[in-house]
Motif scaffolding. Structure first.
Motif: not given
Length: 448
Positions: A123, A129, A362, A366, A425, A429, A432
């Motif tokens: 990453n 990421k 992703i 989490k 969360e 991510d 982005h």
């Protein structure tokens, strides 16, 4: 010209960060660093820790090319992003590469034991990421590509699951891709990067046996060693001992010399191991090595089982994968190592994963981060909604399927707080990655 010199490096704010010292012996260059705050006061004067071991020619080339690149900022391009539309991503993957005049390419396989920091490193190299990261093992479940395109060079990162064994896959009910993907990936690579977590006292004392098997099966593919998480190691002098252990005291075919001045006064001298190579064997290949990509015989496996390191690494890097400046040094190394050849992907491609795959990865990150023990490994996902809303906002709805009622309570949390936190969360991510606002909604259902 650099031999014996000491160079101070400065941050952008002008604060001196560390010293560099260059030592030359037998036509070989060692680069040592020491922090400005603690470099004095040792009984033997300055105590330096090696940043990396590289040949003098490579060092000089890298210094010259790095200065030229900094001088010409017109070549800089922002990291690519993942299109939020699957059709657009597929079209981008199928688009003919926009070849420069003199293209260069390098395929890099990033290997290591589970939880060594491979995906974090990938990453950071990519600048975005796109691979899941967590403190739990087996976060990466299948092989994925990441593409770095700068100037006339394309680096293809082959991010792999941690090398594991059939018994562990069966015991933890993991996907069989964890067994197959790393081995298949190495066959494509032109450079192997072995990542070791030096903050883990158990893992840094010897190379993982599966990693050693992989290196022994592909002796024709150059390999470098990356000691990761050095920021978590308080006694920096330990890094020298770890390097000597994991390389059998040999780097780039030459015996690595660890001078007493580098070690602190209280360091105990380790006895030389029987498995270390003699000076005459420094540049020789593995004894009785099999043909590339062939299976290892019982004698070779027995020999490897008693081996703690690999004596054929071309270079050694010591870094923290969360430190951008550290990783930039490694990326520059890849750029120099790239060979003339056509690009395989368009310059706007960042990964071969679909937008939905990135999203699921992703979310799984989490889940691993917030849920205890085996709970997140048993959760499966289904994308129920994926559409563009008002003002370009991406609306995503994912259903989580949980196997046990006790697990369901942990996933939901008190008053739905846990699932809401995971959604928030993960959504941040993904914003982005897709370069747009993301509204992620998660719901959970008991899988009968």
């Amino acid at each position: 010209k650099l031999a014996g010199s000491r160079i101070s490096t400065f941050s952008k704010s002008g604060t001196r960060k560390c010293y560099l010292k260059v030592c030359l012996h037998d036509g070989y260059v060692d680069v040592f660093t020491g922090s400005a705050a603690c470099s004095r006061g040792g009984r033997n004067g300055f105590i330096f820790t090696p940043a990396c071991f590289i040949t003098s020619e490579a060092l000089l080339n890298r210094l010259m090319k790095g200065k030229a690149a900094e001088a010409d900022s017109s070549f800089y391009r922002l990291p690519a992003s993942v299109p939020p539309d699957s059709g657009e991503q597929m079209s981008l993957l199928l688009r003919h590469p926009d070849q420069p005049d003199n293209p260069k390419v390098l395929k890099v396989a990033i290997l290591g034991a589970p939880n060594a920091g491979k995906s974090t490193l990938s990453n950071q190299l990519l600048g975005r990421k796109v691979f899941a990261v967590s403190k739990k093992v087996h976060t990466t479940r299948s092989r994925s590509l990441g593409i770095i395109t700068e100037n006339d060079t394309q680096i293809i990162l082959l991010d792999t699951p941690g090398l594991t064994t059939p018994s562990k896959v069966k015991r933890h009910q993991l996907e069989k891709s964890l067994l197959v993907d790393p081995w298949n990936t190495v066959k494509e690579a032109e450079l192997m990067v072995v990542v070791v977590d030096v903050a883990d006292r158990w893992m840094c004392s010897r190379l993982d046996f599966e990693v050693l098997k992989c290196l022994a099966k592909h002796p024709d593919i150059p390999a470098i060693l990356v000691l990761n998480k050095v920021d978590l190691v308080k006694a920096k002098d330990r890094l020298l001992d770890i390097t000597a252990e994991l390389t059998c005291g040999v780097v780039n075919g030459r015996r690595m010399r660890v001078r007493p001045v580098i070690k602190p006064p209280w360091a105990k001298k380790r006895p030389e191991r029987d498995s270390e190579l003699s000076a005459d064997e420094d540049s020789a290949g593995p004894e009785g090595s099999a043909e590339p990509n062939s299976e290892l015989n019982k004698e070779q496996l027995k020999e490897l089982s008693s081996q703690r390191g690999w004596p054929h690494f071309k270079d050694v890097f010591m870094l923290s994968s969360v430190d951008r400046e550290d990783v930039e040094t490694l990326k520059s190394y890849f750029m120099v190592a790239a060979k003339p050849g056509p690009w395989q992907y368009h310059s706007e491609v960042l990964t071969d994963q679909s937008p939905e795959e990135v999203c699921k990865n992703i979310i799984r990150e989490k889940l691993l981060e917030h849920l205890p023990q085996e709970v997140p490994y048993s959760v499966t996902q289904t994308v129920e909604l994926w559409q563009e809303g008002e003002e370009g906002k991406l609306l995503i709805s994912v259903k989580l399927y949980v196997k046990k009622d006790s697990h369901m309570k942990m996933v939901i949390g008190t008053g739905g707080q846990m699932v809401a936190q995971i959604a928030q969360e993960a959504g941040e991510d993904l914003s982005h990655v897709y370069l747009r606002d993301v509204k992620l909604r998660l719901s959970a259902k008991l899988k009968k």
